[in-house]
Design an enzyme around this catalytic site. Structure first.
Site, PDB file in Angstrom:
ATOM      1  N   LYS A 130       0.863  -1.246  -0.002  1.00 43.60           N
ATOM      2  CA  LYS A 130      -0.025   0.260   0.064  1.00 43.60           C
ATOM      3  C   LYS A 130       0.926   1.396  -0.026  1.00 43.60           C
ATOM      4  CE  LYS A 130      -4.117  -2.167   1.445  1.00 43.60           C
ATOM      5  NZ  LYS A 130      -3.715  -3.677   2.105  1.00 43.60           N
TER       6      LYS A 130
HETATM    7  C1  LIG Z   1      -4.560  -4.461   1.582  1.00 45.39           C
HETATM    8  C2  LIG Z   1      -3.877  -6.091   1.541  1.00 45.39           C
HETATM    9  C3  LIG Z   1      -4.268  -6.856   0.739  1.00 45.39           C
HETATM   10  C4  LIG Z   1      -5.456  -6.715  -0.149  1.00 45.39           C
HETATM   11  O1  LIG Z   1      -5.456  -5.855  -1.071  1.00 45.39           O
HETATM   12  P1  LIG Z   1      -6.878  -5.370  -1.770  1.00 45.39           P
HETATM   13  O2  LIG Z   1      -6.288  -4.312  -2.411  1.00 45.39           O
HETATM   14  O3  LIG Z   1      -7.639  -4.726  -0.592  1.00 45.39           O
HETATM   15  O4  LIG Z   1      -7.432  -6.229  -2.240  1.00 45.39           O
HETATM   16  C5  LIG Z   1      -3.564  -8.090   0.634  1.00 45.39           C
HETATM   17  N1  LIG Z   1      -2.418  -8.160   1.293  1.00 45.39           N
HETATM   18  C6  LIG Z   1      -1.864  -7.304   2.254  1.00 45.39           C
HETATM   19  C7  LIG Z   1      -0.496  -7.584   2.955  1.00 45.39           C
HETATM   20  C8  LIG Z   1      -2.517  -6.096   2.311  1.00 45.39           C
HETATM   21  O5  LIG Z   1      -1.916  -5.109   3.057  1.00 45.39           O
END
Ligand SMILES: *Cc1c(COP(=O)(O)O)cnc(C)c1O
Length: 478
Positions: free
Chosen positions: A113
């Site tokens: 993210k």
């Molecule tokens: C947010 C997250 C996900 C899921 O991603 P999405 O975009 O919500 O589908 C998967 N793995 C980790 C480690 C995350 O932080």
């Protein structure tokens, strides 16, 4: 480039418009009126681009309203080896011939993210400076969005962050990362409920147009188009890294919860990137897997949302999924409105018998789910075979991805976090704690700053009311 809402009644806006709005006023999500198409000649040229050049090429299309040198400056300041630990930004590790790991988790908070959130912070600063405005960011996190947002927005002029997290449902490391921040512009709120409750509160507060305007509420959740756009970049980067020519195709496996990451892959594919399959990998919370297998989308209630060892995917209402369904139903906002009328009323929809679901193969999606034992087995197998520690979410992606693997088509698995964030599960899998990157030693012992509250919209509104004001003052005195 104009952006339209999936529910069709909000007016079209520019990139800057959807950047600050987040959710459209009709409660829909913004998408480009038409996806920009990348020509064969452009794709050939882009193969030689580094991460920053690729980001610039894509954002020149997504955000033509950012004029002058600003866009290049924002991108060049964001995607540095200093922030992401590597000049490639998202390097690819080849586990074996035809099996690759796209490393997305070397940013400040060790999850994918960061890639979008760091850019979003720069874009917000640009947009706020243009307008001389301030912004109160209201977000919901299942663990990784919150810290990525807080570390990206920290110290950004005119920006305050209210971050809702599900009390007691994140790992100790995740809690420490977020709650140890001690800054008046970062407000951590632990909600007694699940992630979906947090997300519902964000949607409700953002859906109150008067409140939103009065308190200048913006969002950083993956419903924000700018985040999705930033994620499109690394699908291109990965494609070029694992192929030699643009006549090749790849498959990509994506650990999924809110459908944000894989939705960016969908956008890349619609733009013409030669992705054959997008593999949606879920954990035990398998609403998305169920849809892609059966055509039924049935979000679960909080009580039905399982607490798992890949907690960032403990999501039963995938907000970005509406974007894909908009494309699936031929971009007909009336249909989306009717379908989400049922979802928002706590129901489900079934497209199994529809002509739309019959067209699903055109979009390249496959899916699968894993459970705790699968996750442990994948972590062990990857360590034994390749000497590499992977986190439980990445393990879900690799486990499901391998089930759909075909000889001759490179499979790229997205690494969505580093194992140190999920120490307990790593110890269970490998019998010892994972390696800890420099600078993260002992963070669990730091003092934490968080307010616990019930899953109540008005409660959150009151906190926003009482805590706002000083950002505006800081800006005036700056
Ligand atoms: C947010 C997250 C996900 C899921 O991603 P999405 O975009 O919500 O589908 C998967 N793995 C980790 C480690 C995350 O932080």
């Amino acid at each position: 480039m104009r952006y339209v809402s999936t529910r069709g009644t909000a007016p079209a806006v520019s990139f800057a418009g959807c950047l600050l709005e987040g959710l459209a006023p009709d409660n829909g999500l913004y998408l480009p009126e038409a996806y920009p198409v990348v020509t064969a000649a452009e794709l050939a040229q882009w193969r030689g681009f580094d991460y920053r050049a690729l980001a610039l090429a894509l954002f020149t299309r997504f955000a033509p309203d950012i004029t002058g040198p600003s866009l290049r400056q924002i991108i060049d300041r964001t995607y540095t080896a200093q922030i992401f630990g590597h000049d490639e930004i998202t390097p690819v590790a080849t586990l074996e011939s035809g099996l690759h790991l796209l490393q997305l988790s070397n940013g400040p908070t060790l999850a994918f993210k960061d890639i979008a959130m760091q850019l979003l912070a720069g874009l917000f600063e640009w947009a706020l400076d243009e307008k001389g405005e301030t912004l109160n960011i209201l977000g919901a996190t299942s663990g990784d969005t919150g810290s990525a947002a807080e570390y990206a927005m920290l110290g950004k002029r005119g920006i305050r962050v209210f971050m809702l997290s599900p009390a007691g449902r994140m790992s100790a490391f995740q809690r420490a990362q977020m709650y140890s921040l001690n800054d008046p512009a970062i407000i951590n709120l632990a909600v007694e409920g699940a992630f979906d409750d947090c997300q519902a509160i964000v949607k409700a507060v953002s859906g109150d147009a008067a409140f939103k305007q009065r308190f200048r509420i913006g969002t950083v959740n993956s419903i924000n188009w700018a985040r999705l756009a930033a994620q499109v970049v690394y699908y291109f980067k990965a494609y070029f890294a694992v192929t030699k020519s643009n006549s090749e195709v790849i498959d990509v496996s994506v650990p999924s919860g809110n459908f944000g990451n894989v939705c960016a892959g969908h956008v890349a594919r619609q733009m013409g990137l030669p992705i054959r399959h997008l593999i949606v990998a879920t954990n035990e919370n398998d609403v998305l897997d169920e849809f892609f297998r059966t055509g039924v989308y049935r979000p679960r209630a909080t009580a039905e949302t399982k607490i798992t060892s890949s907690p960032s995917m403990d999501i039963s209402k995938a907000s970005n999924f509406e974007r894909f369904v908009f494309d699936l139903v031929g971009r007909d906002p009336e249909k989306v409105k009717a379908l989400w009328g049922r979802i928002d009323g706590g129901g489900a929809f079934d497209l199994a018998e529809s002509g739309e679901f019959a067209r699903l193969p055109d979009f390249g999606f496959l899916s699968g789910s894993s459970n705790h034992q699968d996750r442990l087995a994948t972590i062990r197998a990857v360590y034994e075979r390749y000497g590499r520690e992977i986190d439980p979410h990445t393990a879900d992606g690799i486990g499901v991805g391998l089930k759909h693997r075909n000889v001759g088509v490179p499979l790229v698995c997205l690494e969505t976090a580093l194992p140190v964030k999920f120490e307990e599960t790593m110890i269970e899998a490998l019998g010892r704690p994972p390696g800890r990157p420099k600078g993260f030693e002992g963070i669990e012992a730091l003092e934490q700053h968080v307010t616990t509250l019930p899953a109540d919209i008005d409660w959150v509104k009151r906190i926003i009311e009482t805590r706002t004001g000083s950002v505006t003052q800081a800006r005036q005195s700056a």
